[in-house]
Design a protein around this motif. Structure first.
Motif, PDB file in Angstrom:
ATOM      1  N   ALA A  19      36.395  43.699  35.711  1.00 50.89           N
ATOM      2  CA  ALA A  19      36.670  45.077  36.129  1.00 50.89           C
ATOM      3  C   ALA A  19      36.100  45.377  37.504  1.00 50.89           C
ATOM      4  O   ALA A  19      36.663  46.173  38.262  1.00 50.89           O
ATOM      5  CB  ALA A  19      36.108  46.055  35.101  1.00 50.89           C
ATOM      6  N   HIS A  20      34.966  44.751  37.855  1.00 51.14           N
ATOM      7  CA  HIS A  20      34.380  44.963  39.175  1.00 51.14           C
ATOM      8  C   HIS A  20      35.333  44.494  40.276  1.00 51.14           C
ATOM      9  O   HIS A  20      35.460  45.127  41.328  1.00 51.14           O
ATOM     10  CB  HIS A  20      33.051  44.207  39.300  1.00 51.14           C
ATOM     11  CG  HIS A  20      31.978  44.693  38.387  1.00 51.14           C
ATOM     12  ND1 HIS A  20      31.380  45.925  38.534  1.00 51.14           N
ATOM     13  CD2 HIS A  20      31.388  44.111  37.309  1.00 51.14           C
ATOM     14  CE1 HIS A  20      30.463  46.079  37.596  1.00 51.14           C
ATOM     15  NE2 HIS A  20      30.447  45.004  36.840  1.00 51.14           N
ATOM     16  N   LYS A  21      36.000  43.372  40.043  1.00 50.01           N
ATOM     17  CA  LYS A  21      36.921  42.855  41.052  1.00 50.01           C
ATOM     18  C   LYS A  21      38.137  43.756  41.229  1.00 50.01           C
ATOM     19  O   LYS A  21      38.629  43.916  42.349  1.00 50.01           O
ATOM     20  CB  LYS A  21      37.378  41.433  40.686  1.00 50.01           C
ATOM     21  CG  LYS A  21      36.338  40.364  40.930  1.00 50.01           C
ATOM     22  CD  LYS A  21      36.940  38.972  40.783  1.00 50.01           C
ATOM     23  CE  LYS A  21      35.908  37.899  41.036  1.00 50.01           C
ATOM     24  NZ  LYS A  21      36.484  36.529  40.947  1.00 50.01           N
ATOM     25  N   VAL A  22      38.622  44.348  40.152  1.00 45.27           N
ATOM     26  CA  VAL A  22      39.767  45.259  40.255  1.00 45.27           C
ATOM     27  C   VAL A  22      39.407  46.430  41.165  1.00 45.27           C
ATOM     28  O   VAL A  22      40.151  46.773  42.093  1.00 45.27           O
ATOM     29  CB  VAL A  22      40.187  45.775  38.865  1.00 45.27           C
ATOM     30  CG1 VAL A  22      41.353  46.755  39.002  1.00 45.27           C
ATOM     31  CG2 VAL A  22      40.590  44.610  37.963  1.00 45.27           C
ATOM     32  N   GLU A  23      38.262  47.035  40.902  1.00 39.70           N
ATOM     33  CA  GLU A  23      37.818  48.170  41.718  1.00 39.70           C
ATOM     34  C   GLU A  23      37.618  47.752  43.170  1.00 39.70           C
ATOM     35  O   GLU A  23      38.031  48.458  44.102  1.00 39.70           O
ATOM     36  CB  GLU A  23      36.519  48.715  41.135  1.00 39.70           C
ATOM     37  CG  GLU A  23      35.948  49.913  41.871  1.00 39.70           C
ATOM     38  CD  GLU A  23      34.660  50.417  41.250  1.00 39.70           C
ATOM     39  OE1 GLU A  23      34.023  51.291  41.859  1.00 39.70           O
ATOM     40  OE2 GLU A  23      34.287  49.930  40.171  1.00 39.70           O
ATOM     41  N   GLU A  24      36.993  46.597  43.363  1.00 42.96           N
ATOM     42  CA  GLU A  24      36.712  46.130  44.713  1.00 42.96           C
ATOM     43  C   GLU A  24      37.989  45.802  45.470  1.00 42.96           C
ATOM     44  O   GLU A  24      38.140  46.160  46.646  1.00 42.96           O
ATOM     45  CB  GLU A  24      35.810  44.895  44.635  1.00 42.96           C
ATOM     46  CG  GLU A  24      35.188  44.496  45.957  1.00 42.96           C
ATOM     47  CD  GLU A  24      34.096  43.455  45.764  1.00 42.96           C
ATOM     48  OE1 GLU A  24      32.941  43.855  45.490  1.00 42.96           O
ATOM     49  OE2 GLU A  24      34.396  42.255  45.864  1.00 42.96           O
ATOM     50  N   PRO A 185      29.173  50.115  49.155  1.00 45.13           N
ATOM     51  CA  PRO A 185      30.347  49.316  48.805  1.00 45.13           C
ATOM     52  C   PRO A 185      31.328  49.098  49.956  1.00 45.13           C
ATOM     53  O   PRO A 185      31.865  47.998  50.124  1.00 45.13           O
ATOM     54  CB  PRO A 185      30.995  50.119  47.672  1.00 45.13           C
ATOM     55  CG  PRO A 185      29.846  50.820  47.019  1.00 45.13           C
ATOM     56  CD  PRO A 185      28.921  51.174  48.149  1.00 45.13           C
ATOM     57  N   ALA A 186      31.548  50.125  50.774  1.00 44.38           N
ATOM     58  CA  ALA A 186      32.482  49.984  51.894  1.00 44.38           C
ATOM     59  C   ALA A 186      31.938  48.997  52.920  1.00 44.38           C
ATOM     60  O   ALA A 186      32.695  48.189  53.482  1.00 44.38           O
ATOM     61  CB  ALA A 186      32.736  51.344  52.542  1.00 44.38           C
ATOM     62  N   GLU A 187      30.626  49.039  53.166  1.00 48.86           N
ATOM     63  CA  GLU A 187      30.028  48.108  54.113  1.00 48.86           C
ATOM     64  C   GLU A 187      30.064  46.689  53.556  1.00 48.86           C
ATOM     65  O   GLU A 187      30.353  45.721  54.279  1.00 48.86           O
ATOM     66  CB  GLU A 187      28.588  48.511  54.422  1.00 48.86           C
ATOM     67  CG  GLU A 187      27.932  47.663  55.506  1.00 48.86           C
ATOM     68  CD  GLU A 187      26.555  48.153  55.890  1.00 48.86           C
ATOM     69  OE1 GLU A 187      26.048  47.739  56.942  1.00 48.86           O
ATOM     70  OE2 GLU A 187      25.962  48.967  55.132  1.00 48.86           O
ATOM     71  N   LYS A 188      29.789  46.546  52.271  1.00 47.54           N
ATOM     72  CA  LYS A 188      29.864  45.232  51.648  1.00 47.54           C
ATOM     73  C   LYS A 188      31.269  44.642  51.798  1.00 47.54           C
ATOM     74  O   LYS A 188      31.429  43.471  52.135  1.00 47.54           O
ATOM     75  CB  LYS A 188      29.489  45.320  50.169  1.00 47.54           C
ATOM     76  CG  LYS A 188      29.657  43.994  49.426  1.00 47.54           C
ATOM     77  CD  LYS A 188      29.591  44.168  47.918  1.00 47.54           C
ATOM     78  CE  LYS A 188      30.041  42.908  47.224  1.00 47.54           C
ATOM     79  NZ  LYS A 188      30.093  43.029  45.753  1.00 47.54           N
ATOM     80  N   ASN A 189      32.289  45.442  51.540  1.00 44.27           N
ATOM     81  CA  ASN A 189      33.666  44.938  51.623  1.00 44.27           C
ATOM     82  C   ASN A 189      34.028  44.489  53.032  1.00 44.27           C
ATOM     83  O   ASN A 189      34.865  43.601  53.209  1.00 44.27           O
ATOM     84  CB  ASN A 189      34.647  46.016  51.152  1.00 44.27           C
ATOM     85  CG  ASN A 189      34.565  46.260  49.656  1.00 44.27           C
ATOM     86  OD1 ASN A 189      34.046  45.438  48.907  1.00 44.27           O
ATOM     87  ND2 ASN A 189      35.078  47.398  49.222  1.00 44.27           N
TER      88      ASN A 189
END
Length: 211
Positions: A19-24, A185-189
């Motif tokens: 589920a984490h990957k879907v959101e990411e 999260p946005a910076e990580k991506n």
């Protein structure tokens, strides 16, 4: 296996049960493709599809295995990633075995504990590592594309941060003083292996989306 029932808005299936990957991935594609709508992307888990056997020996091979299984079941284009952490002093391990390093697939806590134990006496200057991802797209006609993404860094001696998933709490990217789990999260991506791989793949998605 019967064909899963699909929402008519769905244009693309993400071959994952994480589920984490879907959101990411929805966040990454929304940022990478102007006009992208999150509802265009469904997941294999959301459609009740079983996980295929990932018996490839590279990230790219495993990503393609997952995407091809979804295309065969749905007839729609599918994307998938296979990713992991590659530790220098372990000769690139855990690598493709990252999600099951401690023996049980997807047990993040056990995987982290084992890796920290294995590196407990390794000095900071020898704790180099890289997160690596292969992003695959498979089309219904059998055409496939794969892009790779990598981010270098080093492994910490203990968990730091509550964000992210997988090995994020013990990985400090180059140029940062915090772990990946402490990043917004946005910076990580923007810097992540997965973000880099899927941004490289994004131009291949444009022809199959209603933009």
């Amino acid at each position: 296996m019967s064909t899963p029932e699909l929402d008519p808005e769905v244009r693309l299936i993400l071959a994952t049960h994480n589920a984490h990957k879907v959101e990411e991935l929805r966040a990454i594609l929304t940022d990478a493709i102007p006009g992208f709508q999150p509802q265009w992307l469904a997941s294999a888990a959301g459609l009740g599809m079983p996980e295929p056997v990932e018996d490839g020996v590279t990230f790219a091979q495993n990503a393609l295995i997952k995407a091809r299984a979804v295309v065969a079941a749905t007839g729609l284009p599918a994307i998938a990633d296979d990713s992991g952490i590659c530790v220098d002093v372990l000769g690139g391990a855990p690598g493709i075995f990252s999600a099951r390093w401690a023996g049980s697939h997807g047990n993040d806590q056990a995987n982290l504990d084992l890796l920290l134990d294995q590196l407990s006496d390794i000095a900071p200057e020898h704790r180099g590592a890289a997160f690596v991802a292969a992003a695959a797209l498979v089309l219904p006609d059998g055409t496939d594309y794969v892009e790779l993404g990598k981010v270098r860094g080093q492994l910490l001696f203990a968990r730091q941060g509550e964000g992210g998933f997988g090995y994020d709490p013990i990985f400090q990217p180059e140029g940062y003083e915090v772990s990946t789990a402490q990043l917004d999260p946005a910076e990580k991506n923007q810097i992540s292996h997965r973000g880099r791989a899927f941004r490289a793949l994004a131009p291949r998605l444009l022809p199959i989306l209603p933009l």
